[in-house]
Design an enzyme around this catalytic site. Structure first.
Site, PDB file in Angstrom:
ATOM      1  N   GLY A   1      34.144  42.528  36.025  1.00 56.84           N
ATOM      2  CA  GLY A   1      34.807  41.664  36.996  1.00 56.84           C
ATOM      3  C   GLY A   1      35.650  42.649  37.752  1.00 56.84           C
ATOM      4  O   GLY A   1      36.517  43.271  37.183  1.00 56.84           O
ATOM      5  N   THR A   2      35.362  42.824  38.977  1.00 57.41           N
ATOM      6  CA  THR A   2      35.787  44.062  39.620  1.00 57.41           C
ATOM      7  C   THR A   2      36.140  43.845  41.057  1.00 57.41           C
ATOM      8  O   THR A   2      35.763  42.846  41.656  1.00 57.41           O
ATOM      9  CB  THR A   2      34.580  45.030  39.616  1.00 57.41           C
ATOM     10  OG1 THR A   2      34.200  45.256  38.296  1.00 57.41           O
ATOM     11  CG2 THR A   2      34.890  46.338  40.277  1.00 57.41           C
ATOM     12  N   THR A   3      36.848  44.819  41.592  1.00 61.85           N
ATOM     13  CA  THR A   3      36.890  44.953  43.036  1.00 61.85           C
ATOM     14  C   THR A   3      36.480  46.379  43.362  1.00 61.85           C
ATOM     15  O   THR A   3      37.098  47.325  42.881  1.00 61.85           O
ATOM     16  CB  THR A   3      38.320  44.731  43.555  1.00 61.85           C
ATOM     17  OG1 THR A   3      38.829  43.556  42.977  1.00 61.85           O
ATOM     18  CG2 THR A   3      38.318  44.621  45.058  1.00 61.85           C
TER      19      THR A   3
END
Lengths: 256, 181
Positions: free
Chosen positions: A33-35
């Protein structure tokens, strides 16, 4: 004026109230779960990522490295399934080395991106037809085409753009980046821009957080940088990190 | 691919097979790497392919040699000679076929480093006519080139250039005959 320490609201999450934190939550595969963000500037590319890896609701790694070096001047940001993206990165590096041995000159960024893209496309039947869950951004600099950013998404799509973002936190910053992107930025402007975008995403997306890692690629190679939470400049009014119990810089408003 | 071309001698079907394989290599490289195949890699792949047929008893070696011209973005224009043994060498000038010894002698007399493509065409036509053995047999001289004038693509030499070169070649031949007589 020093901001007063904020009252951190407990998340209305059933896990704190009931016995919801069962083993099942921890058996979930780690998701990035990233940016992730990449942006070109005048003379190179800045790639950025947050550093949080979550296993269900548990943050299993708060300082991970979501960027992988693929070639001397090409870096890949990974989002989606951690396992799939790491596997793809490994295979791409293998191909880059193999073909690099046959060639005199280093590979172009678009060639490296193309290899990643082909792996995504040719493995659509993996995972019982779901395909590889590999959403990647590949950025770099080469002498033929200058600074380039490619968005290589699962399913086998490859687009060349001036900037792009991916991951769960990206939804919150498309507009911000659209608004803030300028042609021919300097390296400092671009690094600030990327950091600001990721900071904003981290403050809104619960599965993004931690530090901001930056990889700047230009003619001189790849330059890594880690921006810790206390160095992050708050964007759009979210709470700054504050002192707590007299310790400067320990997280108050910005949790790792 | 557009940036590479071949000419073959020997058994025509074998030569066609070599061309077919080269085309596949180019297409596959383009498909996977998104870029035109570099000269040395294409040469390497073709050499491996031809060598393959010398390794196993169940197949026979190719009965054809070929000349391969490639434009590489880093190396510029490259000429490779592919032989049935699997040898693949890069040359400044090369000849294959029946009259290759005589042709090679003629090529060595040329100052290859300083020729323009147009001048080279005339020399090639002259050499082809000069070394063609059976003087009574009519033949057509086909010329292809890859150079800046052709936009870096392997194409037939334009008709007027060919005609001019062939005329000059025939004239040179007759004047040679006159000198012999």
């Amino acid at each position: 004026r020093k901001p007063s320490p904020p009252l951190r609201k407990l998340q209305a999450n059933s896990c704190f109230t009931s016995n919801h934190m069962s083993a099942a939550t921890f058996n979930e595969p780690p998701k990035t779960g990233t940016t992730i963000v990449a942006c070109v500037y005048d003379g190179g590319v800045v790639l950025g990522a947050d550093t949080r890896v979550s296993t269900g609701i548990y943050v299993s790694n708060r300082a991970s490295d979501k960027m992988t070096v693929l070639a001397d001047s090409t870096v890949m940001c990974r989002s989606g399934s951690a396992a799939d993206t790491e596997a793809v990165a490994k295979i791409v590096r293998y191909h880059v080395e193999q073909i690099g041995m046959e060639r005199d000159s280093p590979l172009d960024v678009k060639t490296v991106a193309r290899i990643s893209n082909q792996i995504n496309y040719q493995n659509k039947s993996a995972n019982h037809g779901a395909g590889l869950g590999a959403y990647m951004i590949i950025g770099g600099w080469d002498s033929n085409n200058g600074s380039q950013v490619f968005s290589c998404t699962a399913g086998g799509n490859m687009i060349a753009t001036k900037w792009t973002t991916d991951g769960s936190g990206s939804t919150y910053i498309w507009g911000f980046m659209d608004n803030g992107f300028k042609e021919n930025m300097t390296r400092e402007e671009c690094e600030e821009f990327v950091t600001a975008a990721i900071t904003l995403a981290m403050s809104t997306d619960s599965s993004s957080g931690g530090c901001v890692r930056l990889n700047t690629v230009n003619a001189d190679g790849i330059h890594r940088k880690l921006v810790k939470p206390d160095e992050l400049v708050p964007v759009y009014g979210e709470l700054a990190t504050t002192t707590r119990h007299g310790h400067v810089g320990s997280s108050g408003g910005m949790m790792l | 691919d557009r940036h590479a071309g071949m000419a073959g001698t020997g058994l025509a079907p074998d030569a066609r097979q070599i061309v077919s394989r080269a085309r596949s290599e180019c297409a596959q490289y383009l498909s996977f790497y998104g870029d035109r195949i570099p000269a040395q890699i294409l040469a390497d792949r073709m050499a491996h392919y031809m060598h393959l047929f010398t390794l196993y008893w169940s197949v026979r070696p190719f009965g054809a040699s070929s000349l391969m011209a490639v434009k590489d973005e880093h190396d510029g224009y490259a000429l490779y000679l592919l032989e049935p043994s699997g040898e693949c060498q890069r040359y400044h000038g090369a000849a294959i076929g029946k009259g290759r010894q005589a042709a090679k002698n003629e090529i060595e007399k040329l100052d290859l480093g300083n020729l323009s493509a147009a001048e080279a065409v005339r020399h090639v036509a002259r050499i082809v006519y000069a070394t063609h053995d059976e003087k009574d047999k009519e033949f057509e001289c086909e010329l292809s080139w890859i150079c800046d004038a052709s936009g870096g693509e392997f194409k037939r030499v334009p008709k007027h250039v060919v005609d001019e070169a062939v005329e000059a070649a025939k004239a040179a031949l007759e004047s040679d005959d006159e000198m012999d007589a």
